[in-house]
Design an enzyme around this catalytic site. Sequence first.
Site, mmCIF file in Angstrom:
data_model
loop_
_atom_site.group_PDB
_atom_site.id
_atom_site.type_symbol
_atom_site.label_atom_id
_atom_site.label_comp_id
_atom_site.label_asym_id
_atom_site.label_seq_id
_atom_site.Cartn_x
_atom_site.Cartn_y
_atom_site.Cartn_z
ATOM 1 N N SER A 101 0.573 -1.104 0.299
ATOM 2 C CA SER A 101 0.042 -0.164 -0.433
ATOM 3 C C SER A 101 0.834 0.824 -0.061
ATOM 4 C CB SER A 101 -1.059 0.378 1.459
ATOM 5 O OG SER A 101 -1.395 1.834 1.289
ATOM 6 N N TYR A 108 -1.370 -1.532 10.296
ATOM 7 C CA TYR A 108 -1.105 -1.029 9.177
ATOM 8 C C TYR A 108 -0.091 -1.102 8.246
ATOM 9 C CZ TYR A 108 -3.326 -1.137 4.270
ATOM 10 O OH TYR A 108 -3.952 -1.727 2.969
HETATM 11 N N1 LIG Z 1 -8.716 -0.703 -0.961
HETATM 12 C C1 LIG Z 1 -7.371 0.232 -0.897
HETATM 13 O O1 LIG Z 1 -7.695 1.354 -1.296
HETATM 14 C C2 LIG Z 1 -6.323 -0.167 -0.823
HETATM 15 C C3 LIG Z 1 -5.286 0.490 -1.140
HETATM 16 C C4 LIG Z 1 -3.901 0.032 -0.239
HETATM 17 C C5 LIG Z 1 -3.416 -1.564 -0.532
HETATM 18 N N2 LIG Z 1 -4.861 -2.318 -0.313
HETATM 19 C C6 LIG Z 1 -4.711 -3.749 -0.248
HETATM 20 O O2 LIG Z 1 -5.479 -4.178 -1.218
HETATM 21 C C7 LIG Z 1 -5.243 -5.678 -0.820
HETATM 22 C C8 LIG Z 1 -6.984 -5.663 -1.110
HETATM 23 O O3 LIG Z 1 -7.934 -4.991 -0.363
HETATM 24 P P1 LIG Z 1 -9.435 -4.146 -0.506
HETATM 25 O O4 LIG Z 1 -9.246 -3.359 -0.256
HETATM 26 O O5 LIG Z 1 -9.809 -5.453 -1.701
HETATM 27 O O6 LIG Z 1 -10.068 -5.518 0.559
HETATM 28 P P2 LIG Z 1 -11.320 -6.186 0.530
HETATM 29 O O7 LIG Z 1 -12.396 -5.351 -0.142
HETATM 30 O O8 LIG Z 1 -11.486 -6.226 1.950
HETATM 31 O O9 LIG Z 1 -10.986 -7.217 0.653
HETATM 32 C C9 LIG Z 1 -10.159 -8.279 0.896
HETATM 33 C C10 LIG Z 1 -10.450 -9.828 0.329
HETATM 34 O O10 LIG Z 1 -9.919 -10.696 0.885
HETATM 35 C C11 LIG Z 1 -10.879 -11.528 1.210
HETATM 36 N N3 LIG Z 1 -9.931 -12.219 2.986
HETATM 37 C C12 LIG Z 1 -10.155 -11.249 4.202
HETATM 38 N N4 LIG Z 1 -9.160 -11.720 4.932
HETATM 39 C C13 LIG Z 1 -9.207 -12.337 5.075
HETATM 40 C C14 LIG Z 1 -8.721 -14.152 5.623
HETATM 41 N N5 LIG Z 1 -8.111 -13.761 6.739
HETATM 42 N N6 LIG Z 1 -8.295 -15.465 4.875
HETATM 43 C C15 LIG Z 1 -8.338 -15.855 3.698
HETATM 44 N N7 LIG Z 1 -9.693 -14.203 3.415
HETATM 45 C C16 LIG Z 1 -9.437 -13.188 3.596
HETATM 46 C C17 LIG Z 1 -12.020 -10.761 1.554
HETATM 47 O O11 LIG Z 1 -13.266 -12.619 1.391
HETATM 48 P P3 LIG Z 1 -13.808 -12.363 3.426
HETATM 49 O O12 LIG Z 1 -13.748 -11.260 4.205
HETATM 50 O O13 LIG Z 1 -14.869 -12.532 3.076
HETATM 51 O O14 LIG Z 1 -12.141 -13.592 4.155
HETATM 52 C C18 LIG Z 1 -11.559 -10.474 0.592
HETATM 53 O O15 LIG Z 1 -12.299 -11.229 -0.324
HETATM 54 C C19 LIG Z 1 -4.874 -5.919 0.793
HETATM 55 O O16 LIG Z 1 -3.536 -6.368 1.225
HETATM 56 C C20 LIG Z 1 -5.258 -4.316 0.947
HETATM 57 O O17 LIG Z 1 -4.241 -4.012 2.224
HETATM 58 C C21 LIG Z 1 -6.403 -1.645 -0.633
#
Ligand SMILES: NC(=O)c1ccc[n+]([C@@H]2O[C@H](COP(=O)([O-])OP(=O)(O)OC[C@H]3O[C@@H](n4cnc5c(N)ncnc54)[C@H](OP(=O)(O)O)[C@@H]3O)[C@@H](O)[C@H]2O)c1
Length: 265
Positions: free
Chosen positions: A154, A167
């Site tokens: 991130s 984080y």
């Molecule tokens: N969105 C942003 O602004 C942003 C920015 C920078 C980096 N990121 C990074 O990008 C990645 C994805 O983020 P996102 O925003 O797409 O998150 P999200 O919307 O919360 O989606 C996360 C996905 O991971 C699964 N997940 C979460 N915890 C899990 C666990 N313990 N075991 C198995 N599956 C799990 C969730 O499904 P379940 O909840 O059903 O398990 C979901 O499919 C993360 O690493 C995040 O830190 C995001």
Amino acid sequence: MGESNIDSIKKKWSLEGMTALVTGGSKGIGYAIVEELAQLGASVYTCSRNEAQLNEALNQWATKGYIVTGSVCDLASRAHREELITRIHSHFNGKLNILVNNVGTNIMKETLEFTEEDFSFLLSTNLESAFHISQLSHPLLKASGVGSIIFLSSVAGVVSINVGSIYGATKGAITQLTKNLACEWAKDNIRTNCVAPGLIRTPLAELHIKDEKLLNSFITRTPIGRIGEAGEVSSLVAFLCMPAASYINGQIICPDGGLTVNCID
Ligand SMILES: NC(=O)c1ccc[n+]([C@@H]2O[C@H](COP(=O)([O-])OP(=O)(O)OC[C@H]3O[C@@H](n4cnc5c(N)ncnc54)[C@H](OP(=O)(O)O)[C@@H]3O)[C@@H](O)[C@H]2O)c1
């Protein structure tokens, strides 16, 4: 007869015939990555904790004709991670071309409010799981002959953006893990790279986006002047997995609209 120029360029920009594991593909950035890799010809396996949401996503991809399989798994659990890789081993006959360590989460609190449980939850979900899944996948990636790992960090792992110090620390550790694996595993024909997005519209980011003050501070610092979409991260991930990216190794790339290179509001 040799391969024509058009055939070789098509191969260079394709994932046809490749196998991929994308963790956390039921929503958000992971969903977009699964879909894009599958559209480009990869056979994809994904996992998440919520069975209903995972099944809904799998049904959507089946309707669109993409080859995607999945199973329920909590990546914060060591036993679940081992079980997942055993399944992947038999599903892909011991060979994996692409591993996308996408799972990650956040708890938005001031540093002084974090508990011991918060700390270990974020460490096990964001760092330990990605490290252990990479370790377990190594023999499969090596056996494929052409392996690629993508970590999701991130901008919070690169600069301070006020979304939680733990984080940020886990995401900073992911960038350093990327550089170490890139050097250690290149000899096994495994490239390792990292994508470090800015604020992207996903369920995880919903709270940040609803917080008008935080949202505005992101947007005013972002030269492109808006937040990003999951598809703007998945295209970069797909590129890094392609033969076209064969000399890219150990890099941290920020799809962030220019946020991390800008120091003026
Ligand atoms: N969105 C942003 O602004 C942003 C920015 C920078 C980096 N990121 C990074 O990008 C990645 C994805 O983020 P996102 O925003 O797409 O998150 P999200 O919307 O919360 O989606 C996360 C996905 O991971 C699964 N997940 C979460 N915890 C899990 C666990 N313990 N075991 C198995 N599956 C799990 C969730 O499904 P379940 O909840 O059903 O398990 C979901 O499919 C993360 O690493 C995040 O830190 C995001």
